[in-house]
Design a protein around this motif. Structure first.
Motif, PDB file in Angstrom:
ATOM      1  N   GLY A 163       0.793  -1.221   0.000  1.00 24.88           N
ATOM      2  CA  GLY A 163       0.000   0.000   0.000  1.00 24.88           C
ATOM      3  C   GLY A 163       0.830   1.277   0.000  1.00 24.88           C
ATOM      4  N   PHE A 170      -1.192  -0.059   5.538  1.00 27.35           N
ATOM      5  CA  PHE A 170      -2.460   0.242   4.881  1.00 27.35           C
ATOM      6  C   PHE A 170      -2.426   1.673   4.372  1.00 27.35           C
ATOM      7  CE2 PHE A 170      -3.851  -3.511   7.108  1.00 27.35           C
ATOM      8  CZ  PHE A 170      -4.837  -4.046   6.294  1.00 27.35           C
ATOM      9  N   VAL A 177      -8.591  -4.819   1.981  1.00 21.52           N
ATOM     10  CA  VAL A 177      -9.041  -3.491   2.392  1.00 21.52           C
ATOM     11  C   VAL A 177      -9.919  -3.577   3.648  1.00 21.52           C
ATOM     12  CG1 VAL A 177      -9.018  -2.553   0.033  1.00 21.52           C
ATOM     13  CG2 VAL A 177     -11.060  -3.684   0.879  1.00 21.52           C
ATOM     14  N   GLU A 208      -7.463  -3.102  10.796  1.00 20.48           N
ATOM     15  CA  GLU A 208      -6.853  -4.047   9.873  1.00 20.48           C
ATOM     16  C   GLU A 208      -7.177  -5.496  10.211  1.00 20.48           C
ATOM     17  OE1 GLU A 208      -2.386  -4.785  10.757  1.00 20.48           O
ATOM     18  OE2 GLU A 208      -2.726  -2.645  11.097  1.00 20.48           O
ATOM     19  N   ALA A 212      -9.966  -6.492   8.091  1.00 26.91           N
ATOM     20  CA  ALA A 212      -9.788  -6.300   6.651  1.00 26.91           C
ATOM     21  C   ALA A 212     -10.102  -7.592   5.902  1.00 26.91           C
ATOM     22  CB  ALA A 212      -8.355  -5.857   6.354  1.00 26.91           C
ATOM     23  N   TYR A 263      -9.017   1.897   3.425  1.00 24.15           N
ATOM     24  CA  TYR A 263      -7.630   1.543   3.697  1.00 24.15           C
ATOM     25  C   TYR A 263      -7.245   0.360   2.817  1.00 24.15           C
ATOM     26  CZ  TYR A 263      -7.987   4.593   7.713  1.00 24.15           C
ATOM     27  OH  TYR A 263      -8.163   5.697   8.529  1.00 24.15           O
ATOM     28  N   GLU A 321      -4.307  -2.345   1.687  1.00 23.41           N
ATOM     29  CA  GLU A 321      -3.029  -2.938   2.117  1.00 23.41           C
ATOM     30  C   GLU A 321      -2.113  -3.257   0.942  1.00 23.41           C
ATOM     31  OE1 GLU A 321      -1.258  -6.686   4.741  1.00 23.41           O
ATOM     32  OE2 GLU A 321      -3.394  -6.577   4.317  1.00 23.41           O
TER      33      GLU A 321
END
Length: 816
Positions: A220, A235, A261, A292, A295, A354, A356
């Motif tokens: 990311g 992220f 994400v 996260e 995610a 976000y 990754e």
């Protein structure tokens, strides 16, 4: 592979019987084409007296055994038989008279009615002789694939780019082209290269152990757009827009696009993430989670061809008024605050996605496309022996450009079985069979097997032979599936017009530019052109490449836009980059120069390093091929222009009227003496023409060559040659006068269009047939030329009419 050492032995074992079978019906390379014996013949034709009388009155005084001017004697053409046998000589004499080049000005000139009677007698006799003899399509010596055709055919057969022929010996040239059957010999060295190439190609096309699935990954923080203040966490936050990364894919196949994400939101609306490929939406997903740990991976499967792509993840529903996160451009994202880690976290009313990583895996089937293409012909549920036969039937149909015989397929299947019996994989057997196909004369040669080789009467080619001639003419490669399918249904001949137009629209038709046109115009010499660096210090490799690219782009436009072939002589456009435009003194896309007058429209500036289409003013210095730097350079000497070379090139390549060779022991121009430098080039040439042995030929070449004297040896425009003003005027043998290249181009288009069309027809027909033209081809040439003129000289009409003419569509047997 265990069988690798046996490749040569197996190939030779397969090659010998195939060669004997395939070439048994081919005409010997040394056999001269002759006309079939006519059922009737002209005998004591009264028109022969008109021909003989004209030659005796106006020609024999110079062209007799004593004087033998231009190494030509005409006193022997005294009856019908001799006139018919001397067709080329008599027709050449007629052409010289009609153009006004003969008789010379010092001799009495024939009256118009005398010339017309002479022409009517000559043309009438030969037309009647052709009619009585019947059509004669001639015979083409069996042709092997030249280097370019070999590379193209391997590429189209297997779907793989491998330029094996680049390591082959150079092809010989005949009649100006490298696809002429009489000169395409097969040397021991070339045979060795064929065997080596077949082994390498088969191993690249078919793999025994497919590689592992490839994986491409970008974290990311390294996604684009980049900047100084991209967060260092794994992220990457996105509040508006997208993050992306490029990946180059080397194989076609099915790929999986993945990203991991999660999202944060303060307005209760779910965050949506869209996967993009080259800016186009693939799929949209609703993303939840607050950190996260929650995610998730989202993915999309798709089929891709080998090239570079840009994969992106975009927040599909950014908050109203949201801005992109600060990435070093001095702007702050609205509603963004940073915690101690530097990670962005949303304030009220902000949605953040976000990301990754972006990950692309594939292709899922890692076998090369050539491997998958070959085995696609087989039913995967069928027994291996059945699959082998299905693959070999499909492979040989395309490789041999005709349906294979049962024996041909049986032998290849047996080779696969023997390989497997020796403990090798089935794929290893396919490799061996493919090698055998690639060294077979039925692949290496363009064979046209004949079931009636001794029959004299002309007859049509079969549909597969016609498909092969057509594809190698327009594409310099094997027929595609559509041509083969039409041939199998015996529907190619009724659809020739439509197929030619389809083929000309294909990118593969570019070969007519790269192979035919570059050889016809003799532009391959540009690679070795080396002007004097002291006289032309600005000439470099960039300019050389730009010169060639201008001509290639110009010819491609003529082809793709199906323009008149007369545009080759005088067009109102060209293609220039900044380097070549500066060389020409052109400043914008409307063709304006530095001397642009006030009030003239101004075009766009010519961009740096990129070719653009440029309009040229009507009647300007530049226009068509004749004033392009590539042509002007290859018809020059390293230190100066050459009116002789330029005039000779126009006569040969544009008007189809080459002058005879220079007589022996004729001195060159004084190129370095003080006496020479004191005179202009025109004055030197006038002195050179004082030699009677030189005067006749130079009278045809020099005026044309001097029309281009305003262009120096590298094609730049000039007003002086040293200290002398340039005189670019001239008078053609027919009395047409001109001043400069523009007026000469106009004369060629208005008065010599038929002659130019005939010349291009002859050149393209030689390339299409793979042999030189004979007297019995005259009728076909005339028919094609007239049809092209009636259709506004369209390039497509020229190709269509050549494909439909008897020499292209028909064949005849051997003659005594």
């Amino acid at each position: 592979m265990m069988f690798g050492g046996l490749t040569l032995a197996l190939a030779v074992a397969l090659l010998v019987p195939l060669s004997m079978q395939s070439t048994s019906s081919a005409a010997p390379a040394t056999a001269a084409p002759v006309s079939p014996t006519p059922a009737k013949a002209l005998v004591n034709d009264p028109r022969a007296k008109t021909v003989t009388a004209f030659l005796n009155t106006h020609c024999v005084s110079c062209h007799n055994p004593e004087k033998k001017k231009a190494d030509l004697v005409l006193h022997t053409y005294a009856d019908t038989s001799s006139i018919l046998k001397g067709r080329k000589v008599v027709q050449h004499a007629l052409a010289m008279v009609k153009s006004g080049e003969m008789p010379p000005d010092s001799k009495p000139q024939p009256k118009v009615e005398e010339i017309e009677a002479f022409a009517a007698a000559v043309n009438g006799m030969y037309a009647d002789d052709d009619r009585l003899a019947g059509p004669n399509p001639g015979r083409v010596t069996v042709r092997r694939l030249n280097k370019n055709e070999y590379n193209n055919t391997v590429s189209d057969l297997l779907g793989m780019e491998f330029l094996a022929a680049d390591d082959f010996p150079a092809d010989d040239i005949g009649h100006g082209f490298d696809n002429i059957g009489d000169v395409l010999t097969l040397s021991p060295v070339l045979m060795e290269r064929y065997l080596a190439a077949a082994e390498v190609i088969s191993q690249k096309a078919i793999v025994l152990e497919p590689p592992k699935v490839g994986e491409r990954w970008q974290g990311g923080r390294y996604l684009e757009p980049a900047g100084r203040r991209v967060p260092t966490t794994k992220f990457r936050p996105v509040t508006k827009g997208a993050v992306n990364t490029p990946f180059r894919l080397s194989n076609d196949g099915d790929y999986v696009f993945r990203t991991r994400v999660y999202a944060r939101t303060t307005d209760g609306e779910p965050v949506k993430a869209t996967l993009l490929l080259d800016g186009k939406e693939l799929s949209t997903h609703e993303v939840t989670g607050k950190d996260e740990k929650s995610a998730k991976i989202i993915e999309h499967r798709l089929h891709l061809e080998p090239r570079e792509y840009r994969f992106a993840v975009q927040i599909a529903n950014p908050s109203p008024g949201a801005e992109e996160l600060d990435i070093g451009n001095g702007r702050s994202a609205r509603g963004k605050i940073e915690d101690k880690s530097g990670e962005a976290r949303p304030a009220d009313g902000v949605r953040v996605l976000y990301v990754e990583f972006i990950n692309v895996n594939g292709p899922e089937d890692t076998r090369p496309s050539s491997h998958r293409r070959l085995i696609a012909a087989a039913d995967p549920k069928a027994p291996k022996a059945t699959q082998t036969r299905q693959i070999m039937e499909r492979l040989t149909l395309r490789a041999y450009r005709r349906p294979p015989t049962k024996d041909e397929v049986d032998r290849l299947c047996k080779l696969v079985e023997q390989t497997e019996a020796a403990g090798e994989k089935w794929e290893a057997g396919l490799q061996m069979a493919l090698q055998a196909v690639l060294v077979s004369p039925k692949f290496l040669f363009r064979l046209e097997l004949d079931d009636r080789p001794e029959a004299a009467e002309p007859r049509p080619l079969d549909e597969f032979q016609l498909a092969s001639r057509l594809s190698y003419f327009v594409w310099a490669s094997m027929p595609d599936d559509e041509l083969l399918d039409l041939a199998a249904k015996k529907q190619l001949t009724p659809n020739l017009d439509a197929q030619v137009r389809r083929m000309l629209k294909s990118p593969r038709a570019q070969t007519l530019v790269d192979n035919f046109a570059m050889q016809w115009l003799q532009l391959k010499r540009l690679k070795t052109f080396s002007p004097d660096p002291n006289l032309f210090p600005k000439f470099d490799e960039t300019l050389r490449n730009s010169m060639q690219q201008e001509t290639e782009l110009f010819l491609t436009a003529i082809l793709q836009e199906d323009r008149s072939i007369l545009d080759l002589i005088d067009a109102d456009f060209t293609f220039l980059n900044d380097r070549l435009a500066a060389h020409y003194g052109i400043t914008d896309t409307l063709g304006n120069g530095w001397d642009k007058k006030p009030g003239q429209p101004r075009g766009e500036r010519i961009p740096y390093g990129r070719f653009v289409r440029v309009s040229l003013p009507k009647g300007g210095a530049r226009g068509g091929l004749l004033t392009q730097a590539s042509i002007l350079a290859v018809t020059s000497n390293p230190s100066r222009t050459s009116p002789v070379k330029r005039g000779k090139w126009v006569l040969e390549q544009i008007l189809g009227a080459p002058p005879p060779p220079a007589p022996p022991n004729v001195p060159e121009l004084e190129a370095t003496s003080e006496k020479a430098h004191a005179k202009s080039l025109r004055q030197q040439m006038e002195q050179h023409r004082e030699n009677p042995a030189c005067a006749n030929c130079h009278a045809k070449m020099d005026p044309i060559g001097f029309a281009f004297e305003n262009f120096d040896a590298v094609g730049a425009y000039r007003w002086k040659d040293g200290n002398s003003d340039i005189d670019a005027s001239g008078v053609l043998p027919d009395g047409s006068s001109f001043k400069g290249a523009a007026e000469l181009r106009s004369i060629l288009v208005q008065k010599r269009a038929d002659q130019f069309t005939k010349c291009v027809t002859e050149k393209l027909m030689i390339y299409a047939l793979g042999r030189g033209l004979e007297y019995y081809d005259d009728g076909a040439v005339t028919k094609v030329t007239k049809a092209v003129a009636a259709d506004n000289h369209k390039l497509s009409r020229l190709v269509i009419e050549i494909v439909k003419c008897e020499p292209f569509r028909m064949r005849r047997g051997l003659q005594d």
